[in-house]
Design a protein around this motif. Structure first.
Motif, PDB file in Angstrom:
ATOM      1  N   TYR A  26      83.006  28.059  44.216  1.00 38.46           N
ATOM      2  CA  TYR A  26      84.224  28.311  44.995  1.00 38.46           C
ATOM      3  C   TYR A  26      84.921  29.580  44.510  1.00 38.46           C
ATOM      4  N   MET A  75      81.869  25.626  50.212  1.00 43.40           N
ATOM      5  CA  MET A  75      82.278  25.172  48.879  1.00 43.40           C
ATOM      6  C   MET A  75      83.558  24.349  48.940  1.00 43.40           C
ATOM      7  N   GLU A  76      84.457  24.706  49.833  1.00 42.67           N
ATOM      8  CA  GLU A  76      85.668  23.906  50.012  1.00 42.67           C
ATOM      9  C   GLU A  76      85.320  22.531  50.575  1.00 42.67           C
ATOM     10  N   SER A  81      87.572  23.351  45.819  1.00 45.46           N
ATOM     11  CA  SER A  81      88.936  23.880  45.725  1.00 45.46           C
ATOM     12  C   SER A  81      89.983  22.791  45.510  1.00 45.46           C
TER      13      SER A  81
END
Length: 239
Positions: A26, A75-76, A81
């Motif tokens: 991230y 990635m979120e 995150s």
């Protein structure tokens, strides 16, 4: 200077996130988008001032930022995150590097492109190592919806636009599970490396046409390869 900037970034990320791969990715993807914003900002400035215009470069760098945005969204979606500290670090480093690359791009565009070449090369080998270490686990997990939409039904024109070493529609990743997603992201990073090399080698017209470039090796450790390749490249350049 360029190697120092990359080295600091790699060192910080490796030290903080050595055992947290998804937050690490991230942060990496948050920062990896920034140089393309810097390039676009300077190119728009030059165009506004009437100095010169590079239409094709604007398209390529926007397409690169669009690709990195979707890496970040993936990635979120995977939870990278969730912690406020990770978000704070990623955004702070991104803001700092934005202005550094703006200044570097004004002074020496080739150096700014070389910076991103090294960053993307590090990202490629980082993802490649992750696939080797976690491959079986990743194959058992489904692909997030954002990845399916981007690689299968998204704006494939922009997907083609950032890959100067491929003809349009030549590369279409198959996404069946999370392993395939990370393979696609890894291979995207390889294409970014090739495009950054093409930007450094562009002729006086600034044309970035299709030209096959040398493949990066797969299943190798990230950091030693990054430093060794950078040093070898400098030796060749001097000679």
């Amino acid at each position: 200077m360029v190697k120092l900037l990359v080295g600091v970034l790699v060192f910080v990320i490796n030290q903080i996130y050595h055992d947290r791969p998804i937050p690490r990715f991230y942060v990496l993807e948050t920062v990896a988008r920034v140089p393309y914003f810097s390039y676009l900002s300077v190119l728009h400035l030059y165009e506004t001032l009437g100095l010169w215009r590079r239409v094709e470069w604007l398209k390529v760098h926007f397409a690169e930022s669009w690709n990195e945005l979707h890496h970040l969204l993936i990635m979120e979606a995977l939870g990278g995150s969730q912690h406020w500290g990770d978000r704070l670090l990623a955004r702070s480093v991104a803001l700092l590097y934005y202005w550094i690359i703006v200044a570097l791009y004004i002074i020496s565009p080739k150096s700014a492109y070389h910076f991103m070449e090294l960053v993307e090369e590090h990202a490629y080998h980082t993802y490649d190592l992750f696939l080797v270490q976690e491959g079986e686990t990743l194959k058992a997990q489904p692909a997030p919806q954002v990845a399916l939409e981007y690689y299968q039904t998204g704006d494939l024109y922009l997907f083609d636009a950032f890959q100067t070493a491929h003809r349009p529609q030549e590369r279409r990743p198959a996404i069946n599970n999370l392993y395939d997603v990370f393979v696609a992201i890894r291979d995207d990073e390889r294409e970014h490396v090739k495009t950054m090399v093409a930007c450094q080698q562009a002729d006086h017209t600034g044309r970035l046409g299709y030209e096959p470039l040398q493949e990066l090796p797969s299943n190798t450790v990230a950091e030693p390869v990054l430093i060794e390749k950078a040093e070898e490249k400098e030796v060749v350049t001097r000679s």
